[in-house]
Design a protein around this motif. Structure first.
Motif, PDB file in Angstrom:
ATOM      1  N   VAL A 182      26.887  -8.197 -31.135  1.00  0.00           N
ATOM      2  CA  VAL A 182      26.985  -7.341 -29.943  1.00  0.00           C
ATOM      3  C   VAL A 182      25.774  -6.437 -29.839  1.00  0.00           C
ATOM      4  N   LEU A 183      25.395  -5.818 -30.965  1.00  0.00           N
ATOM      5  CA  LEU A 183      24.246  -4.906 -30.972  1.00  0.00           C
ATOM      6  C   LEU A 183      22.956  -5.662 -30.688  1.00  0.00           C
ATOM      7  N   GLN A 184      22.822  -6.834 -31.291  1.00  0.00           N
ATOM      8  CA  GLN A 184      21.605  -7.616 -31.098  1.00  0.00           C
ATOM      9  C   GLN A 184      21.439  -8.026 -29.633  1.00  0.00           C
ATOM     10  N   GLU A 185      22.519  -8.418 -29.018  1.00  0.00           N
ATOM     11  CA  GLU A 185      22.472  -8.797 -27.599  1.00  0.00           C
ATOM     12  C   GLU A 185      22.022  -7.617 -26.745  1.00  0.00           C
ATOM     13  N   PHE A 186      22.532  -6.437 -27.062  1.00  0.00           N
ATOM     14  CA  PHE A 186      22.140  -5.238 -26.319  1.00  0.00           C
ATOM     15  C   PHE A 186      20.653  -4.935 -26.520  1.00  0.00           C
ATOM     16  N   LEU A 187      20.198  -4.964 -27.749  1.00  0.00           N
ATOM     17  CA  LEU A 187      18.813  -4.582 -28.061  1.00  0.00           C
ATOM     18  C   LEU A 187      17.808  -5.559 -27.466  1.00  0.00           C
ATOM     19  N   LEU A 188      18.113  -6.843 -27.533  1.00  0.00           N
ATOM     20  CA  LEU A 188      17.169  -7.837 -27.018  1.00  0.00           C
ATOM     21  C   LEU A 188      17.101  -7.831 -25.494  1.00  0.00           C
ATOM     22  N   GLY A 189      17.998  -7.084 -24.879  1.00  0.00           N
ATOM     23  CA  GLY A 189      17.931  -6.907 -23.429  1.00  0.00           C
ATOM     24  C   GLY A 189      17.094  -5.718 -23.013  1.00  0.00           C
ATOM     25  N   ASP A 191      13.454  -3.314 -23.093  1.00  0.00           N
ATOM     26  CA  ASP A 191      11.997  -3.502 -23.049  1.00  0.00           C
ATOM     27  C   ASP A 191      11.397  -2.932 -24.333  1.00  0.00           C
ATOM     28  N   LEU A 192      11.405  -3.727 -25.391  1.00  0.00           N
ATOM     29  CA  LEU A 192      10.944  -3.285 -26.701  1.00  0.00           C
ATOM     30  C   LEU A 192       9.561  -3.846 -27.012  1.00  0.00           C
ATOM     31  N   ASP A 193       8.798  -3.138 -27.805  1.00  0.00           N
ATOM     32  CA  ASP A 193       7.529  -3.672 -28.284  1.00  0.00           C
ATOM     33  C   ASP A 193       7.812  -4.826 -29.249  1.00  0.00           C
ATOM     34  N   ASP A 194       6.784  -5.625 -29.536  1.00  0.00           N
ATOM     35  CA  ASP A 194       6.967  -6.843 -30.324  1.00  0.00           C
ATOM     36  C   ASP A 194       7.530  -6.549 -31.713  1.00  0.00           C
ATOM     37  N   GLU A 195       7.027  -5.509 -32.370  1.00  0.00           N
ATOM     38  CA  GLU A 195       7.480  -5.201 -33.729  1.00  0.00           C
ATOM     39  C   GLU A 195       8.950  -4.792 -33.732  1.00  0.00           C
ATOM     40  N   THR A 196       9.345  -3.958 -32.761  1.00  0.00           N
ATOM     41  CA  THR A 196      10.733  -3.507 -32.694  1.00  0.00           C
ATOM     42  C   THR A 196      11.655  -4.660 -32.297  1.00  0.00           C
ATOM     43  N   ARG A 197      11.175  -5.541 -31.419  1.00  0.00           N
ATOM     44  CA  ARG A 197      11.980  -6.697 -31.015  1.00  0.00           C
ATOM     45  C   ARG A 197      12.229  -7.620 -32.214  1.00  0.00           C
ATOM     46  N   GLU A 198      11.202  -7.792 -33.060  1.00  0.00           N
ATOM     47  CA  GLU A 198      11.371  -8.614 -34.246  1.00  0.00           C
ATOM     48  C   GLU A 198      12.369  -7.964 -35.208  1.00  0.00           C
ATOM     49  N   ARG A 199      12.296  -6.636 -35.305  1.00  0.00           N
ATOM     50  CA  ARG A 199      13.259  -5.927 -36.155  1.00  0.00           C
ATOM     51  C   ARG A 199      14.671  -6.119 -35.624  1.00  0.00           C
ATOM     52  N   ALA A 200      14.828  -6.115 -34.321  1.00  0.00           N
ATOM     53  CA  ALA A 200      16.150  -6.321 -33.717  1.00  0.00           C
ATOM     54  C   ALA A 200      16.690  -7.709 -34.052  1.00  0.00           C
ATOM     55  N   ARG A 201      15.811  -8.688 -34.179  1.00  0.00           N
ATOM     56  CA  ARG A 201      16.248 -10.041 -34.535  1.00  0.00           C
ATOM     57  C   ARG A 201      16.652 -10.119 -36.007  1.00  0.00           C
TER      58      ARG A 201
END
Length: 422
Positions: A182-189, A191-201
């Motif tokens: 649930v959290l991952q779906e929210f975060l990947l939606g 507008d995150l920078d590349d490093e933070t988006r990778e951390r979210a994954r």
């Protein structure tokens, strides 16, 4: 011409010298004393360990492992790391020495320096001093409450009042996987920078620990673990809160609390002191139910905390609280003449044997210089001893705060000086 070199401590590594060192020792000892009263035995850990221990135990995606560890190859080509935290090392020692095969829970306390390569600032050092406890082998909400109450009692025994306890639950294996999705779906939606988006994954919970204002703003509406707890995890958390209430330990439920290490599950907490500005956390910890198995041991649960001695010293300063007397001694000897000096050495030995902090004027100073040294020492009384006193079998006691002076028999000096003992 030889140019002399002046050396300084490494950047981000504080020195503690008198009189501030007295506060450091008082903080460390008070926090350890609170743990000792609850039956936590002392463990002494290595300053460095196999790098893989921290990578596996702390979490490869954490900032501690990816950015902050002091890692190097020793002369045998092995990768070793200066310890960045205490729990992984304690768990390694428990497994290695078979402590988990005896009576449970295994209760341990430790203290010493830990190392993280961070940008130095007030309260954030590259060599940080900590006190910690770990209780391993029993999953009991009462044990969670005990660990938290030990930290609270340690702070209060020092006279610290301006702090609060934040607490939450990070769930268990029955609810964390679903919450992660649930959290991952929210975060990947977002507008995150590349490093933070990778951390979210890789580890979405880490994103909620991001201190950058724009990330905090973006994640303000993120789903919360407390709203996704399983029935058993919620029951555990509610019981912890009940025990804390019965122990008289006030707390604030903070559903957004995320610690910077991967191994935490269920009960998670942090002590915060607002007088410290940005580095407001003075200690914290939580439960780590899967860590022992991750490090090759049994499937046993555990809970612990780490408290920053450095930050607690700063918190006391912020509240203008003295945890220890600044005076380096209680009694200061002023001998006048060689025979008096020889006798004063013996007197100081007797006083120290009786537990009285005592010092004297060294170097053959005159009375005026010796009295200046007595005043600077912070002592409550000065012992005045000359040839006439020796002949009469007496010694002078001068109250340094008032100037009042009296004579007592030499044989009574330990009892008399003990009246000033604090």
């Amino acid at each position: 011409m030889t140019v002399s070199t002046r050396f300084s401590a490494p950047k981000g590594v504080p020195d503690y010298v008198p009189p501030q060192s007295a506060q450091f020792v008082a903080v460390r000892d008070a926090l350890l004393r609170a743990a000792s009263l609850a039956g936590y035995g002392h463990i002494e850990l290595p300053l460095f360990e196999d790098t893989a221990l921290f990578a596996r135990g702390v979490g490869e995606s954490t900032d501690v492992v990816t950015k902050e560890m002091y890692t190097f190859a020793d002369r045998g080509g092995r990768s070793v790391t200066l310890r960045p935290e205490g729990t992984a090392g304690v768990m390694r020692a428990v497994i290695e020495h078979g402590l988990d095969r005896g009576a449970l829970p295994v209760k341990l306390r430790y203290s010493g320096p830990f190392f993280r390569y961070e940008r130095p600032q007030a309260g954030r050092y590259r060599q940080l001093q900590q006190v910690g406890v770990e209780a391993i082998g029993i999953d009991d909400p009462a044990l969670d409450a005990e660990v938290i109450a030990i930290a609270d009692a340690g702070f209060r025994s020092l006279g610290l009042t301006g702090f609060r306890l934040d607490i939450t639950s990070l769930g268990d294996d029955t609810c964390r996987p679903q919450y992660r999705e649930v959290l991952q779906e929210f975060l990947l939606g977002l507008d995150l920078d590349d490093e933070t988006r990778e951390r979210a994954r890789v580890n979405p919970l880490r994103v909620l620990d991001d201190k950058r204002p724009h990330i905090k703003e973006l994640t303000a509406g993120a789903p919360l673990m407390l709203d996704h707890l399983s029935g058993s995890a919620k029951a555990h958390f509610d019981e912890v809160l009940g025990h804390l209430d019965r122990l008289g330990v006030p707390c604030t439920i903070n559903p957004r609390l995320v610690r910077g290490l991967d191994y935490y599950t269920k009960t998670t907490f942090e002590f915060v002191h607002e007088g410290l500005g940005a580095q407001s956390g003075i200690g914290g910890g939580g439960r780590y139910d899967g860590l022992m198995a991750e490090l090759g041991g049994q499937q046993l649960s555990g809970i612990g905390f780490g408290i920053g001695v450095d930050r607690t010293v700063l918190a006391l300063e912020a509240e203008s609280v003295a945890a220890a007397p600044s005076a380096r001694c209680e009694v200061f000897g002023v001998p006048m003449g060689q025979a008096a000096r020889e006798r004063m050495v013996t007197i100081l030995g007797d006083l120290r044997a009786a537990g009285i902090r005592a010092d004297m004027a060294y170097g053959g100073r005159g009375v005026k210089g010796a009295m200046k040294a007595a005043d600077k020492s912070g002592a409550r009384i000065a012992l005045m001893l000359g040839d006439r006193d020796l002949a009469e079998g007496t010694i002078g006691i001068k109250e340094l705060a008032t100037g009042e002076q009296r004579s007592v028999p030499l044989g009574d000096i330990v009892a008399e000086a003990g009246g000033t003992h604090a």
